[in-house]
Scaffold this active site. Structure first.
Site, mmCIF file in Angstrom:
data_model
loop_
_atom_site.group_PDB
_atom_site.id
_atom_site.type_symbol
_atom_site.label_atom_id
_atom_site.label_comp_id
_atom_site.label_asym_id
_atom_site.label_seq_id
_atom_site.Cartn_x
_atom_site.Cartn_y
_atom_site.Cartn_z
ATOM 1 N N SER A 1 -5.738 4.384 -3.642
ATOM 2 C CA SER A 1 -6.283 2.933 -5.374
ATOM 3 C C SER A 1 -4.939 2.890 -5.927
ATOM 4 C CB SER A 1 -7.510 3.655 -5.747
ATOM 5 O OG SER A 1 -7.718 4.324 -6.529
ATOM 6 N N LYS A 2 -4.913 1.406 -6.589
ATOM 7 C CA LYS A 2 -3.804 2.189 -7.665
ATOM 8 C C LYS A 2 -4.413 2.805 -8.626
ATOM 9 C CE LYS A 2 -1.187 -2.046 -8.229
ATOM 10 N NZ LYS A 2 -0.834 -3.224 -7.929
ATOM 11 N N ARG A 3 -4.864 2.947 -8.651
ATOM 12 C CA ARG A 3 -5.111 4.019 -10.124
ATOM 13 C C ARG A 3 -4.777 5.059 -9.747
ATOM 14 N NH1 ARG A 3 -9.769 2.140 -13.091
ATOM 15 N NH2 ARG A 3 -9.521 3.856 -15.042
ATOM 16 N N GLN A 4 -4.301 5.689 -8.859
ATOM 17 C CA GLN A 4 -4.159 7.165 -8.654
ATOM 18 C C GLN A 4 -2.112 6.789 -7.967
ATOM 19 O OE1 GLN A 4 -6.303 9.932 -7.139
ATOM 20 N NE2 GLN A 4 -8.478 8.900 -7.440
ATOM 21 N N GLY A 5 -2.041 5.545 -8.566
ATOM 22 C CA GLY A 5 -0.712 5.821 -7.929
ATOM 23 C C GLY A 5 0.356 4.623 -7.465
#
Length: 490
Positions: free
Chosen positions: A251-255
Site C-alpha cells: 500500500s501507498k502508506r508504506q512506500g
RNA sequence: GCCGCGUUCGUCUAGUGGCCUAGGACGCCUCCCUCUCACGGAGGAAAUCAUGGGUUCAAAUCCCAUACGCGGUACCA
C-alpha cells in the site's frame, strides 16, 4: 487460441502489483502464441481520474508490455473501454432477469445499512436478505413505472456450492449460502465489475483470467454468471499478493506503489520487469539465473510455477537488480565510454558545465561507477570539479586514521607541489603516480599521508575519486592552483 | 464474526518421499584490493523447513489438527 487480458480501472497510476499482473498475462499469452488484450474498466464514475488511461498506456509502453488489442489501437472487439459499452451490459442484465438469474431490488441505502448492522450484531455474515425477491411481477412493474431508484442483483442458487480448478491454487470452492446476491447493475445504470468483467471476457473471447488473489472470493459469482448465460467458463489463475514489509497488502502508506514513482527515481524498465517477475514466480529446477530479459521470461514462463504465497516487495533487491541492468545496458550501448557517460548524465547536469565538454567527460570518467549507479546524482558527484575555489576544512585535513596531522599535511603538500611542477601536462596518470610515489618514499611517509591531504586540498571532500585521476581530470593549472590555495591557508 | 487462501534463512526463492548435515540470490559481517568512498574479489553468520500429531524402512516433501498471517465480506475495482 489463448487470449489473456489486463483490465485496470483508471483511478490513478499503474500499481506495481498491476504491472506484475499485466506482465504474467503478457508472458502467458506470448509464451503460448496467444493474444494479450488491454481493456479499461471505468464503470465507477466516481473514481475515474482524468488522464489515467493515457498514463496507463504510457507506462505499459515504457515497460515494453505490448498488447494486441486495446483502446488506443482498437481490435475486433472494440471499444475496449467499458463506459462505451454500457448498452451491452444492460442487454445482458435484462437477459438474466428474464432467466430468473437476477432480480430488481428497490431497497434504500438506509435499509441495507440497518440490515447489515443487525446481522453484524447477531454475528452473522452480512448478506442481502432478499427482501425484494418476494415482490410480485406486478409490484415490480409498478415500482419501475414510478421510476423508484433500483438496482439489479444476481440471484445466487439456494443450495450447493461452486468450485473450479484454479491454475495456481488447485481445487477451490465456495458454498452458495456464503455468497451474497451481488449488485450487477447500479442505480446509475452502470454495471459493477462483476457483470461487466464477465460480459467483456466472454465477448472478447478471453480464455485465461489471470488476476490478483483479491478476486478469489468473487470468482464463484463470476462462474455462476457464465453458467446462467450458458457461456464457456474461462480458466482462472489467482496470483499471490505483493506485500509491504509487515506483510500486509502493498500500500501507498508504506512506500511507493506507482510504477511511475520508480520510473522517476531512475529505475530501468528492464529491472522493474525482471524484479517483479521473480516476485511470485521462479523458472524452477537448478537454475540460479537472476537476471532475465523480457524475451527470456517469455521463453521460460509457466503458470504452474507461480507461487501461492504473497511476496514482500524488497527495495534492496530491486536496487541491486537495477545496478545489474545499468551495467549491462551501458556495456551494450554502442560508442566510446566518455560519450556514453555524457549521454547517460546529460539530462542531470547544468548547461554551463557542458561548455567544456572535453573537461566534463574527463571528470565523468573518474566517477564512472557512481554515475552509472545513479545518473540522476551526477551533479552531486561532480560538484567539486566545478567549484571556483575549494574550501579546505582543517578538521578534514587532519585525519588520525590516515596518520595525518596539520604539519604532516603541510610537508606533504609542499613536496607534492614541487614534484608536480616538473610535469608539462597532467595527461599521464601512471607518470603522476610514479612521481608521487617517489615523494612518498623521500619523505618516508605512508601513501595515505601524502595522498589524503592532496585529496582534501583538491576536492575539499572526504570521499572522492582517486588522487591521480583527479589530478588528471583537473589538469595541471587548476590542480596546482588548488594545492597552492590549500597550502596558503595552512 | 463468517468465508477463503497461505506458512522453507531478515527478504526473494530452490526443493514434488531417500542426492537435504536444506542449495542460490539480496541484505548483513569479515577479509583482500586500496590514498578515501564506491566498484570488484574471497569467505562467514543466518531456516530445529509455523507447531503438534499421524502415514512410511525413510517426510521440508503425503494426511489430519492447531496457531499465526493475509485476502474477501460495498450500488470499489
Amino acid at each position: 487460441m489463448i487470449r489473456t487480458r489486463f483490465p485496470p480501472s483508471p483511478t490513478g497510476y499503474l500499481h506495481v502489483g498491476g504491472l506484475r499482473t499485466a506482465l504474467y498475462n503478457y508472458l502467458f499469452a506470448r509464451k503460448n502464441g496467444g493474444k494479450f488484450i488491454f481493456r479499461v474498466e471505468d464503470t465507477d464514475q466516481k473514481r475515474a481520474v482524468a488522464g489515467a488511461v493515457e498514463n496507463l498506456i504510457e507506462t505499459l509502453k515504457w515497460a515494453s508490455l505490448t498488447y494486441d488489442e486495446g483502446p488506443d489501437i482498437g481490435g475486433p472487439h472494440a471499444p475496449y473501454v467499458q463506459s462505451e459499452r454500457t448498452e451491452l451490459y444492460q442487454k445482458y442484465a435484462q437477459e438474466l432477469v428474464k432467466k430468473g438469474a437476477a432480480y430488481h431490488c428497490f431497497c434504500t441505502a438506509e435499509r441495507l445499512y440497518e440490515m447489515r448492522k443487525n446481522q453484524e450484531a447477531k454475528k452473522m455474515a452480512p448478506k442481502y436478505d432478499r427482501h425484494c425477491l418476494r415482490l410480485s411481477p406486478a409490484e415490480i412493474q409498478e415500482k419501475l413505472n414510478q421510476k423508484i431508484s433500483s438496482v439489479i442483483r444476481q440471484k445466487i442458487p439456494e443450495g450447493g456450492k461452486t468450485g473450479w480448478n484454479d491454475l495456481v491454487r488447485g481445487q477451490v470452492s465456495f458454498a452458495h449460502e456464503t455468497i451474497d446476491d451481488q449488485v450487477l447493475i447500479k442505480s446509475d445504470n452502470f454495471p459493477t465489475y462483476h457483470l461487466a468483467n464477465v460480459v467483456d471476457d466472454h465477448n472478447m473471447e478471453i480464455t485465461h483470467v489471470i488476476r490478483g488473489e483479491e478476486w478469489l472470493s468473487s470468482t464463484p459469482k463470476h462462474i455462476l454468471l457464465y453458467e446462467a448465460f450458458g457461456w464457456k467458463i474461462p480458466e482462472f489463475a489467482h496470483l499471490p499478493l505483493l506485500l509491504n514489509k509487515d506483510r500486509s497488502k502493498l500500500s501507498k502508506r508504506q512506500g511507493d506503489v506507482a510504477v511511475e514513482d520508480y520510473r522517476k527515481k531512475g529505475y530501468l524498465p528492464e529491472a522493474m520487469i525482471n524484479f517483479v517477475a521473480l516476485l511470485g514466480w521462479h523458472p524452477g529446477g537448478d537454475s540460479t539465473q537472476e537476471i532475465f530479459t523480457l524475451e527470456e521470461l517469455v521463453e521460460k514462463f509457466s503458470i504452474e510455477k507461480v507461487h501461492k504465497a504473497g511476496a514482500v516487495f524488497d527495495l534492496e533487491k530491486l536496487d541491486w537488480m537495477n545496478w545489474q541492468w545499468r551495467k549491462r545496458k551501458f556495456d551494450e550501448l554502442p560508442g566510446e565510454t566518455p560519450q556514453k557517460l555524457f549521454g547517460l548524465c546529460e539530462a542531470f547536469l547544468p548547461d554551463e558545465w557542458k561548455k567544456d565538454k572535453e573537461f566534463l567527460q574527463r571528470c565523468l570518467a573518474t566517477v564512472q561507477e557512481k554515475v552509472l549507479q545513479e545518473p540522476q546524482k551526477a551533479q552531486e558527484h561532480l560538484g567539486f570539479y566545478f567549484k571556483n575555489s575549494v574550501a579546505v576544512d582543517p578538521a578534514l585535513l587532519a585525519n588520525p586514521k590516515m596518520k595525518v596531522d596539520l604539519p604532516t599535511a603541510k610537508k606533504s603538500l609542499e613536496a607534492a607541489m614541487k614534484a608536480l611542477e616538473s610535469f608539462e601536462k597532467f595527461d599521464d596518470q601512471e607518470a603522476l603516480k610514479a612521481k608521487l610515489m617517489e615523494v612518498v618514499a623521500q619523505l618516508g611517509f605512508k601513501n595515505g599521508q601524502v595522498l589524503w591531504p592532496m585529496r582534501v586540498a583538491l576536492t575539499g571532500e572526504a570521499f572522492s575519486p582517486g588522487v591521480f585521476e583527479v589530478l588528471w581530470a583537473l589538469g595541471k593549472e587548476m590542480a596546482l592552483n588548488r594545492l597552492k590555495i590549500a597550502l596558503k591557508n595552512l
